[in-house]
Scaffold this motif. Structure first.
Motif, PDB file in Angstrom:
ATOM      1  N   UNK A   2      33.247  45.389  41.583  1.00  0.00           N
ATOM      2  CA  UNK A   2      32.233  45.622  42.601  1.00  0.00           C
ATOM      3  C   UNK A   2      32.731  45.095  43.952  1.00  0.00           C
ATOM      4  N   UNK A   3      32.746  45.975  44.945  1.00  0.00           N
ATOM      5  CA  UNK A   3      33.268  45.634  46.267  1.00  0.00           C
ATOM      6  C   UNK A   3      32.564  44.422  46.870  1.00  0.00           C
ATOM      7  N   UNK A   4      31.244  44.447  46.909  1.00  0.00           N
ATOM      8  CA  UNK A   4      30.486  43.358  47.525  1.00  0.00           C
ATOM      9  C   UNK A   4      30.678  42.033  46.784  1.00  0.00           C
ATOM     10  N   UNK A   5      30.730  42.081  45.472  1.00  0.00           N
ATOM     11  CA  UNK A   5      30.961  40.852  44.707  1.00  0.00           C
ATOM     12  C   UNK A   5      32.357  40.302  44.976  1.00  0.00           C
ATOM     13  N   UNK A   6      33.346  41.177  45.080  1.00  0.00           N
ATOM     14  CA  UNK A   6      34.698  40.717  45.404  1.00  0.00           C
ATOM     15  C   UNK A   6      34.742  40.087  46.785  1.00  0.00           C
ATOM     16  N   UNK A   7      34.068  40.684  47.751  1.00  0.00           N
ATOM     17  CA  UNK A   7      34.042  40.086  49.092  1.00  0.00           C
ATOM     18  C   UNK A   7      33.367  38.726  49.067  1.00  0.00           C
ATOM     19  N   UNK A   8      32.307  38.610  48.291  1.00  0.00           N
ATOM     20  CA  UNK A   8      31.620  37.325  48.157  1.00  0.00           C
ATOM     21  C   UNK A   8      32.548  36.270  47.555  1.00  0.00           C
ATOM     22  N   UNK A   9      33.299  36.640  46.544  1.00  0.00           N
ATOM     23  CA  UNK A   9      34.258  35.721  45.915  1.00  0.00           C
ATOM     24  C   UNK A   9      35.330  35.308  46.920  1.00  0.00           C
ATOM     25  N   UNK A  10      35.832  36.276  47.692  1.00  0.00           N
ATOM     26  CA  UNK A  10      36.871  35.985  48.677  1.00  0.00           C
ATOM     27  C   UNK A  10      36.391  35.018  49.750  1.00  0.00           C
ATOM     28  N   UNK A  11      35.146  35.148  50.142  1.00  0.00           N
ATOM     29  CA  UNK A  11      34.583  34.282  51.186  1.00  0.00           C
ATOM     30  C   UNK A  11      34.205  32.905  50.663  1.00  0.00           C
ATOM     31  N   UNK A  12      33.932  32.816  49.377  1.00  0.00           N
ATOM     32  CA  UNK A  12      33.468  31.556  48.795  1.00  0.00           C
ATOM     33  C   UNK A  12      34.629  30.594  48.574  1.00  0.00           C
ATOM     34  N   UNK A  13      34.298  29.419  48.178  1.00  0.00           N
ATOM     35  CA  UNK A  13      35.295  28.412  47.786  1.00  0.00           C
ATOM     36  C   UNK A  13      35.173  28.158  46.288  1.00  0.00           C
ATOM     37  N   UNK A  14      34.917  29.223  45.529  1.00  0.00           N
ATOM     38  CA  UNK A  14      34.742  29.109  44.082  1.00  0.00           C
ATOM     39  C   UNK A  14      36.040  28.688  43.391  1.00  0.00           C
ATOM     40  N   UNK A  15      37.152  28.968  44.020  1.00  0.00           N
ATOM     41  CA  UNK A  15      38.457  28.597  43.476  1.00  0.00           C
ATOM     42  C   UNK A  15      39.125  27.671  44.473  1.00  0.00           C
TER      43      UNK A  15
END
Length: 140
Positions: free
Chosen positions: A54-67
């Motif tokens: 999912x495009x929006x979920x991937x963008x959210x992951x990229x912006x986050x500091x989850x990793x």
């Protein structure tokens, strides 16, 4: 993310009569089966349970500091390299070239990621000392 790639919606703004559909499937990026089959082997083992097409979920992951650290670098750089590789492939097809098998594109992107890491290390980037080990550990 910064509206720099000439995607279908931007092409139509420039020329309303242009064919803005994907030559592979008439979808954009990871909604496309070809794109999904390129993204999955590159990203699934990095993202683990957060893996998505999912495009929006991937963008959210990229912006986050989850990793953290090296994983964050690889998520972002792999996304960037994949989007660029897919864009180049679609552009080549639109200009009459024969489509590449998806496995070939995966290998090209994999090599681009490894080469980028090598250039960082050559410039003295100690933060990525174990980057290649991490990258190879995430390859299926």
């Amino acid at each position: 993310m910064h509206n720099r790639i000439a995607t279908g919606d931007r092409i139509l703004q420039w020329n309303a009569n242009a064919d803005a559909t994907c030559p592979l499937c008439q979808h954009l990026f990871f909604a496309c089966e070809y794109s999904r089959l390129v993204w999955e082997p590159l990203a699934k083992d990095i993202l683990k349970e957060k893996y998505t097409t999912d495009w929006d979920q991937n963008l959210s992951i990229l912006k986050s500091r989850a990793f953290s650290g090296i994983a964050q670098f690889f998520i972002r750089y792999t996304f960037h390299a994949t989007i660029y590789g897919l864009w180049r492939e679609r552009n080549a097809i639109k200009h009459g070239e024969t489509p590449s098998p998806r496995q070939r594109l995966v290998k090209v992107i994999d090599k681009a990621v490894r080469n980028r890491l090598s250039t960082i290390r050559l410039k003295g980037g100690r933060d990525y000392e174990n980057g290649l080990v991490y990258w190879f550990d995430t390859r299926a």
